[in-house]
Scaffold this active site. Structure first.
Site, mmCIF file in Angstrom:
data_model
loop_
_atom_site.group_PDB
_atom_site.id
_atom_site.type_symbol
_atom_site.label_atom_id
_atom_site.label_comp_id
_atom_site.label_asym_id
_atom_site.label_seq_id
_atom_site.Cartn_x
_atom_site.Cartn_y
_atom_site.Cartn_z
ATOM 1 N N ALA A 338 -163.730 -37.101 31.802
ATOM 2 C CA ALA A 338 -162.100 -37.597 31.719
ATOM 3 C C ALA A 338 -162.020 -37.523 29.877
ATOM 4 C CB ALA A 338 -161.595 -38.588 32.420
ATOM 5 N N MET A 339 -161.617 -37.374 29.461
ATOM 6 C CA MET A 339 -161.208 -38.119 28.052
ATOM 7 C C MET A 339 -160.235 -38.987 27.625
ATOM 8 S SD MET A 339 -163.281 -38.242 25.355
ATOM 9 C CE MET A 339 -161.412 -38.219 23.731
ATOM 10 N N GLU A 340 -160.697 -39.664 27.185
ATOM 11 C CA GLU A 340 -159.377 -40.653 26.783
ATOM 12 C C GLU A 340 -158.097 -40.791 25.289
ATOM 13 O OE1 GLU A 340 -162.807 -41.147 25.940
ATOM 14 O OE2 GLU A 340 -163.112 -42.190 24.701
ATOM 15 N N ASN A 341 -158.135 -39.074 25.875
ATOM 16 C CA ASN A 341 -157.318 -38.913 23.939
ATOM 17 C C ASN A 341 -156.240 -40.413 24.033
ATOM 18 O OD1 ASN A 341 -158.482 -36.799 23.557
ATOM 19 N ND2 ASN A 341 -157.667 -36.049 25.705
ATOM 20 N N HIS A 373 -161.374 -46.515 32.964
ATOM 21 C CA HIS A 373 -162.335 -45.874 32.463
ATOM 22 C C HIS A 373 -161.424 -45.865 31.327
ATOM 23 C CE1 HIS A 373 -166.517 -44.606 30.255
ATOM 24 N NE2 HIS A 373 -165.685 -44.399 29.594
ATOM 25 N N GLU A 374 -160.902 -44.437 31.436
ATOM 26 C CA GLU A 374 -160.086 -43.647 29.977
ATOM 27 C C GLU A 374 -159.245 -44.921 29.231
ATOM 28 O OE1 GLU A 374 -161.826 -41.861 29.473
ATOM 29 O OE2 GLU A 374 -163.070 -41.094 31.070
ATOM 30 N N HIS A 377 -160.988 -47.084 27.090
ATOM 31 C CA HIS A 377 -160.998 -46.928 25.852
ATOM 32 C C HIS A 377 -159.528 -47.507 25.211
ATOM 33 C CE1 HIS A 377 -164.643 -45.169 25.832
ATOM 34 N NE2 HIS A 377 -164.158 -44.339 27.027
ATOM 35 N N GLU A 396 -168.524 -46.686 24.926
ATOM 36 C CA GLU A 396 -168.621 -46.303 26.094
ATOM 37 C C GLU A 396 -169.235 -47.325 27.245
ATOM 38 O OE1 GLU A 396 -167.560 -43.741 27.683
ATOM 39 O OE2 GLU A 396 -166.815 -42.426 25.919
HETATM 40 N N1 BES Z 1 -165.579 -40.327 26.115
HETATM 41 C C1 BES Z 1 -165.700 -40.121 27.343
HETATM 42 C C2 BES Z 1 -165.300 -38.066 27.711
HETATM 43 C C3 BES Z 1 -166.940 -37.928 26.659
HETATM 44 C C4 BES Z 1 -168.027 -37.796 27.226
HETATM 45 C C5 BES Z 1 -166.256 -36.934 25.596
HETATM 46 C C6 BES Z 1 -169.162 -36.502 26.251
HETATM 47 C C7 BES Z 1 -167.179 -35.919 25.068
HETATM 48 C C8 BES Z 1 -168.976 -36.120 25.442
HETATM 49 C C9 BES Z 1 -165.053 -40.025 28.410
HETATM 50 O O1 BES Z 1 -164.701 -41.609 27.988
HETATM 51 C C10 BES Z 1 -166.420 -40.629 29.771
HETATM 52 O O2 BES Z 1 -166.807 -41.290 29.332
HETATM 53 N N2 BES Z 1 -166.297 -39.941 30.721
HETATM 54 C C11 BES Z 1 -166.841 -39.963 32.398
HETATM 55 C C12 BES Z 1 -166.733 -40.381 33.032
HETATM 56 C C13 BES Z 1 -165.782 -41.761 32.961
HETATM 57 C C14 BES Z 1 -165.696 -41.776 34.178
HETATM 58 C C15 BES Z 1 -168.015 -42.476 33.000
HETATM 59 C C16 BES Z 1 -167.467 -38.500 31.781
HETATM 60 O O3 BES Z 1 -166.763 -37.317 31.487
HETATM 61 O O4 BES Z 1 -168.489 -38.464 33.107
HETATM 62 ZN ZN ZN Z 2 -166.097 -43.254 28.487
#
Ligand code: BES
Ligand code: ZN
Length: 914
Positions: A338-341, A373-374, A377, A396
């Site tokens: 997932a990505m928090e845009n 989580h998102e 953010h 994070e």
């Molecule tokens: N900001 C991250 C996504 C991300 C991770 C973008 C690495 C670029 C590089 C997002 O908030 C995130 O942490 N996603 C996790 C899932 C979360 C529930 C821990 C992921 O994608 O594993």
């Molecule tokens: Zn994250």
């Protein structure tokens, strides 16, 4: 006899200052953010140039120009459907995109060169205007640096003056990526093949979509217009301000300006997706998914908790979500989970969609955790952002830590707990120096378990020290921060306290000797002599101890270490247990007598200790044994009480620790007696939950549901006959049924895997056929993993070959499929050969788990030599760090097996002798 607190006066004084000031509005994270981070309040801009550097910048953008806003037009030319020609590369589909942008910026230091970041874009037409005088400034040259810097260098005929406002107009052309980065295409089938456009820009791919000041602290407003095919909808960070048909083919959608934000949070999508709304008193929340998934209600669970989670954070942080709308979208392809845009959170489908009767309790927890989580953010990361990627743990770590509270609030029965600690020295400090995190590849490497897990754990420790209430208060008042003297003192104290945890690698082990009362700490390392050379900073971790008041349960807290000897002196032969509920980010070791008493207590009445600590004792014992601080037999002894253990966490930690024993020994003579021992230990747990294996009788509470899944996994993988029989029968029932799956969703992954392992070609082919035909993402995922469980080498080999064909195994699943095969003892050697034979293909994705998986069993000199040769002969790219870690781990393994194998074999043989 309750023990009294012996916090030294000095520390007590420090606590008072800290607490007072915290209540007054500061707490560590705010301090950290305020000192190291740009906030929603624009950073005061220097009015005078600090220096007049003429040297070209090295990697980072010069800070002489400060972006204010962007106007961006983007026109992806992709069709979401190609009725006649179904192939993405057919001439009818077009992967080009066009764009133009105008960035307005302020000049704070005279310069005649503009540096932006741009990658894989054909940029032209640069026009610079002085916004104060409306005069154009002529561009004399424009150059894209084809190196790691990704600089777009624009030379001007005359200099931009300090204090002036300017704008830069550019047009550009690019290609929609097929690699899930930048502006990329995602595909799915709903009757016909369908396509959509999405973006994934974190950490450094905004530059692939439009030329920009692509660094997290160079925040700006974005005014976006997307021109897209007529029958599609476009989503962006902010709410739509206008949308209209342009002609037969095109439509445009414009968005309100975004809040001031970092470029990596920019996002848009173009698709034919449909929405499921959520309720929230102020914010319009919509969850988008494939029309079929929406119609089937798969987005409903996500939609039902999203509003609640958003409200929870609004209350918790005391700051409203900044935007009027929040969209979430479930994408068939996404590089992350997932990505928090900001305002447009993207999820991998399996991380967002929930199907009643198909998804398991685990899926549900993951969906809730991921959303939580998102959404965290949207405050930590989006509103308040780290200055540079070396501090991404603040983003994070906070999101990870906060998500537990939010999930607890919306799903109180989930009772999520975490317990994660790493120990390899080639890891990195939470917050390494900026200079060490410059290249994009180093930035990407920062997104690892240290950043997430240690980040969250260190914050949890801090919250525990200052108190949950104070911590929350600190978060709430963050936006009122005004530095004054008390704050400065507290700031200094907290920064000093946190520094060893954030700037040093690893964590300490506290050794308590209850026979003489001595307590000391040192850096915890598996291999002291080999690893200590990595430890650059020589200071200790701050710890203070405060007794909890109950008999011998002791908590160790923070501050310079100051112990009275007799506090840890055991009187009348009683045991002492430290770090209750494991809030401290450290491990504890004891003298053998105290270990003995603790383990005896566990066998007599395990419930004297909280479940967290029962798990922690096992985990500590195994880690101490690996670090050679205790005998390996002590660690094994710590698992004896499990015969009576019905709680999930101690079992989970046992399984996790024994995983190392399993990979070291599953090809050796130790494995038989080890399996026999575990079969005996797990019988109690398995039988206590076996009546529930029928679809209608899954235990009610979440924790027992987890125990049930784990019990079956342990029992079946150690060949408990009744378990194998049950798994085989359940799977056969499915094969013989007409399409309806009789297996409860919770048990599917474990049953699929165990049945495929116990079965042959028939089971495998059935699972593969279901994998190919299933349109359900979680079911597909479970089957994809289960297919790697077979013990038949030829099936594993064929499966490996499938990973080279994107029509069989999607590119995003290649890594994890090969990893899964590598974790299977029958597939380990095959996978290692396979990745070397096909390195170019398999290393397209970041490959971090892959290296770990294929080298996990390496424990001989021969294997080490092979790994060294791999390092020397292959272009490792971003996987280099993983390979170094693997080499280090192999050294550790070789020695460990040499030193422990005999004792372990003997122990298991003795335990299972009767
Ligand atoms: N900001 C991250 C996504 C991300 C991770 C973008 C690495 C670029 C590089 C997002 O908030 C995130 O942490 N996603 C996790 C899932 C979360 C529930 C821990 C992921 O994608 O594993
Ligand atoms: Zn994250």
């Amino acid at each position: 006899m309750p023990k009294t607190s012996v916090v030294s006066k000095a520390i007590a004084a420090a606590f008072v200052v800290l607490t007072v000031s915290v209540i007054g509005g500061i707490i560590t994270m705010i301090i950290l953010y305020k000192t190291e981070i740009s906030t929603m309040n624009p950073t005061p801009r220097p009015t005078r140039p600090v220096s007049t550097t003429v040297l070209p910048p090295v990697m980072r953008l010069p800070k002489n120009l400060i972006p204010l806003s962007y106007k961006v037009f983007l026109m992806p030319q992709l069709y979401t459907r190609i009725i006649e020609k179904v192939n993405v590369t057919s001439p009818n589909q077009t992967m080009d995109f066009l764009g133009n942008s105008t960035v307005s910026f302020q000049c704070v230091e005279r310069t005649s060169t503009i540096y932006l970041k741009s990658m894989n874009l054909a940029v032209s037409n640069g026009k610079v205007k002085n916004e104060n005088t409306n005069k154009m400034i002529e561009v004399s040259a424009m150059k894209t640096h084809r190196d790691d810097t990704n600089f777009l260098e624009i030379q001007l005929r005359e200099a931009l003056e300090e204090g002036g406002n300017y704008s830069l107009f550019l047009t550009f052309k690019g290609e929609i990526s097929e690699n899930l980065d930048g502006m990329y295409v995602s595909t799915y089938v709903e009757g016909v093949p369908e396509f959509l456009v999405a973006t994934q820009l974190e950490p450094a791919d905004a530059r692939k979509v439009f030329p920009c000041f692509d660094e997290p602290d160079m925040k700006a407003e974005f005014h976006v217009t997307i021109i897209h095919r007529r029958d599609t909808i476009a989503l962006g960070n902010a709410e739509i301000s206008g949308s209209n048909i342009v002609d037969d083919e095109w439509k445009y959608t414009s968005f309100h300006p975004t809040p001031k934000m970092s470029t990596y949070l920019f996002a848009f999508t173009v698709s034919e997706f449909t929405a499921t709304p959520s309720t929230h008193e102020r914010v319009q929340i919509n969850t988008y998914a494939r029309p079929e998934a929406t119609a089937a209600g798969h987005a409903q669970y996500a939609a039902s908790i999203t509003g609640k989670i958003l409200s929870f954070y609004e209350n918790y942080f005391g700051i409203d979500y900044t935007q009027k709308k929040l969209d979430q979208i479930a994408l068939p392809d996404l590089a992350a989970a997932a990505m928090e845009n900001w305002g447009l959170v993207t999820y991998y489908e399996g991380s967002l969609l929930y199907e009643e009767g198909v998804s398991s309790v685990l899926n549900k927890e993951q969906i809730a955790t991921t959303i939580a989580h998102e959404l965290a953010h949207q405050w930590f990361g989006n509103l308040v952002t780290m200055k540079w990627w070396n501090d991404v743990w603040l983003n994070e770590g906070f999101a990870t830590y906060m998500s537990l509270f939010a999930v607890d609030n919306v799903e109180p029965t989930f009772q999520l707990v975490t317990f994660e600690m790493d120990a390899l020295a080639s890891s990195h400090p939470l917050s390494p120096p900026q200079e060490e995190v410059q290249k994009t590849s180093s930035i990407i490497q920062m997104f690892n378990s240290i950043t997430y897990c240690k980040g969250a754990a260190v914050l949890r420790m801090l919250a525990d020290i200052v108190g949950e209430r104070v911590f929350i208060e600190g978060v709430k008042v963050s936006n009122y921060f005004k530095p004054h003297l008390v704050d400065m003192v507290a700031h200094w104290l907290v920064a000093r306290f946190m520094e060893p945890w954030t700037k040093q690698i690893g964590y300490p082990v506290i050794t308590i000797n209850t026979t003489n009362g001595e307590v000391n700490q040192k850096h915890f390392l598996f291999n002291d002599s080999a690893e200590s050379r990595h430890v650059k900073i020589g200071y200790m971790w701050n710890l203070v101890r405060v007794s909890t008041g109950s008999t011998a349960l002791i908590n160790i807290f923070k501050g310079p270490i100051l112990f009275k000897k007799d506090e840890f002196l055991s009187k009348n032969g009683e045991w002492i247990l430290a770090n209750i509920n494991c809030t401290g980010y450290y491990r504890v070791n004891y003298n053998p007598e105290n270990w003995d008493r603790l383990l005896t207590q566990l066998e007599i009445d395990p419930h004297r200790f909280p479940p967290m600590n029962r798990g922690q004792l096992i985990d500590n014992a195994f880690f101490m044994a690996r670090a050679k601080l205790v005998e390996v037999t002590l660690a094994l002894n710590s698992t004896r009480f499990l015969r009576k253990e019905l709680d999930f966490l101690p079992w989970q930690l046992t399984v996790r620790n024994l995983e190392y024993f399993v990979v070291m020994f599953d090809r050796s003579e130790v494995y038989g007696p080890m399996q026999a021992y575990l079969r005996e230990q797990v019988k109690g747990l398995y039988n206590s939950l076996r009546n529930y294996t029928d679809k209608s009788t899954i235990p009610k509470d979440h924790s027992s549901q987890h125990s049930q899944m784990l019990a079956i996994e342990v029992a079946c993988s150690n060949e408990l006959p009744e378990c194998l029989e049950m798994a085989t029968k359940m799977f056969a029932d499915w094969m013989n049924s007409n399409n309806t799956n009789p297996i409860h969703p919770n048990l599917r992954s474990v049953i699929y895997c165990q049945a495929v392992a116990a079965g042959g070609k028939k089971e495998w082919d059935f699972a593969w056929a279901r994998y190919q035909s299933s349109s359900d993402t979680s079911e597909k995922e479970q089957l994809r993993v289960a297919l790697s469980c077979t013990k038949k080498t030829w099936l594993l080999n064929r499966y490996l070959e499938y990973t080279l064909d994107p029509d069989k195994i999607r590119l995003m699943d290649v890594d994890s499929t090969i990893s899964d095969i590598a974790w299977n003892p029958a597939g380990h050697a095959l996978a290692w050969n396979f990745i070397r034979a096909h390195w170019d293909y398999v290393s397209q994705q970041d490959g971090d788990m892959l290296i770990n998986a294929v080298t996990s069993r390496f424990s001989t000199q021969f294997e080490l030599d092979e790994l060294e040769r791999f390092k020397a002969e292959y272009d490792l790219g971003p996987a280099a760090n993983e390979v170094y870690q693997a080499i280090e781990q192999t050294h550790v393994n070789i020695q460990w097996v040499r030193e422990n194998k005999d004792a372990i074999l003997e122990w298991f043989e003795r335990e299972t002798a009767e």
